[in-house]
Write an enzyme that holds these catalytic residues in place. Structure first.
Site, PDB file in Angstrom:
ATOM      1  N   PRO A 138      -2.097  -1.652   7.073  1.00 17.06           N
ATOM      2  CA  PRO A 138      -1.108  -0.709   7.607  1.00 17.06           C
ATOM      3  C   PRO A 138       0.211  -1.344   8.036  1.00 17.06           C
ATOM      4  CG  PRO A 138      -2.610  -1.315   9.345  1.00 17.06           C
ATOM      5  CD  PRO A 138      -3.036  -2.092   8.109  1.00 17.06           C
ATOM      6  N   GLU A 139       0.417  -2.622   7.746  1.00 13.86           N
ATOM      7  CA  GLU A 139       1.560  -3.345   8.304  1.00 13.86           C
ATOM      8  C   GLU A 139       2.895  -2.674   8.013  1.00 13.86           C
ATOM      9  OE1 GLU A 139      -1.744  -6.347   8.067  1.00 13.86           O
ATOM     10  OE2 GLU A 139      -1.002  -4.717   6.819  1.00 13.86           O
TER      11      GLU A 139
END
Length: 249
Positions: A138-139
């Protein structure tokens, strides 16, 4: 984090189950130290997480923008660029050694493998997932990038366009899809994880050590080499194997 040795197999266990094995710079330093201490007799490294999740990613405390939070994003972002990159390089060292010559690494993944957790699983050569497992990077949705070797390992496994989609959307990849995409080597019920990992390790270690290590090295180099270079690597490896088998040079 703890380690246990059983003959040629080293097991590395993330053991913060109360925090879903969330990771910190201390985790990455400990992982790097394990890699640095490997001896030539280790053939397989199994990476696993204690409790109901493999690893939920970065410890929440590190998301603080307070420059006083040691190892936090706020502190890291305020350092000179060269120092920030050097720190991240050291963090990456906790992951990259899992594809060191001489070993095969296996991730045993249950529950969530998010962010740093997903990148740790991807850093391994092989992955066995439970049916309830999912991987997620999810960065980008948090204003960051996957920086713990995840972009290269993911792209090797699923290809350019699929890796792009997974990284940019940050969506979960459930176990069934992970198997279909090649992210998982096997998907098993939760109570069968230990047995499945054990069977895989037994199959890997059944091959003669020299042949196993040469073959692993060839497969790793195949994702980078052009066909001519890879053909040459195969010829050289087979020449070494034949010489050993007949007791020659």
């Amino acid at each position: 984090m703890r380690t246990a040795r059983d003959g040629v197999v080293l097991t590395v266990t993330l053991d913060r189950p109360d925090r879903l094995n969330a990771q910190t710079p201390a985790t990455w330093a400990a992982l790097a130290a394990v890699g640095a201490a490997l001896d030539d007799d280790v053939r397989v490294v199994v990476v696993r997480g204690e409790g109901r999740s493999f690893s939920a990613g970065l410890d929440r405390s590190l998301f603080s923008t307070d420059p006083g939070t040691a190892g936090g994003l706020g502190q890291l972002g305020r350092l000179p660029a060269e120092e920030t990159q050097e720190r991240i390089r050291r963090y990456q060292g906790g992951f990259r050694w899992l594809r060191s010559p001489g070993i095969v690494s296996v991730a045993a993944v249950q529950g969530h493998a998010i962010g740093a957790g997903a990148q740790l699983a991807l850093a391994c050569d092989l992955r066995v997932l439970t049916e309830d497992a999912d991987l997620r990077l999810p960065e980008a949705t948090l204003g960051l990038v996957p920086d713990l070797t995840g972009t290269s390992t993911l792209t090797e496994l699923v290809g350019y366009s699929r890796a792009m989609e997974i990284c940019l959307t940050g969506r979960p990849v459930p176990a069934a899809e992970a198997l279909e995409l090649g992210l998982a080597n096997a998907v098993v019920p939760a109570d069968a994880l230990d047995g499945a990992v054990g069977a895989l390790v037994a199959a890997i270690t059944a091959a003669p050590v020299g042949a196993s290590r040469e073959t692993a090295a060839l497969v790793r180099s195949a994702v980078r080499n052009d066909p001519e270079t890879q053909d040459a690597a195969e010829r050289a490896a087979q020449t070494r194997r034949l010489a050993e088998l007949v007791g020659g040079r």
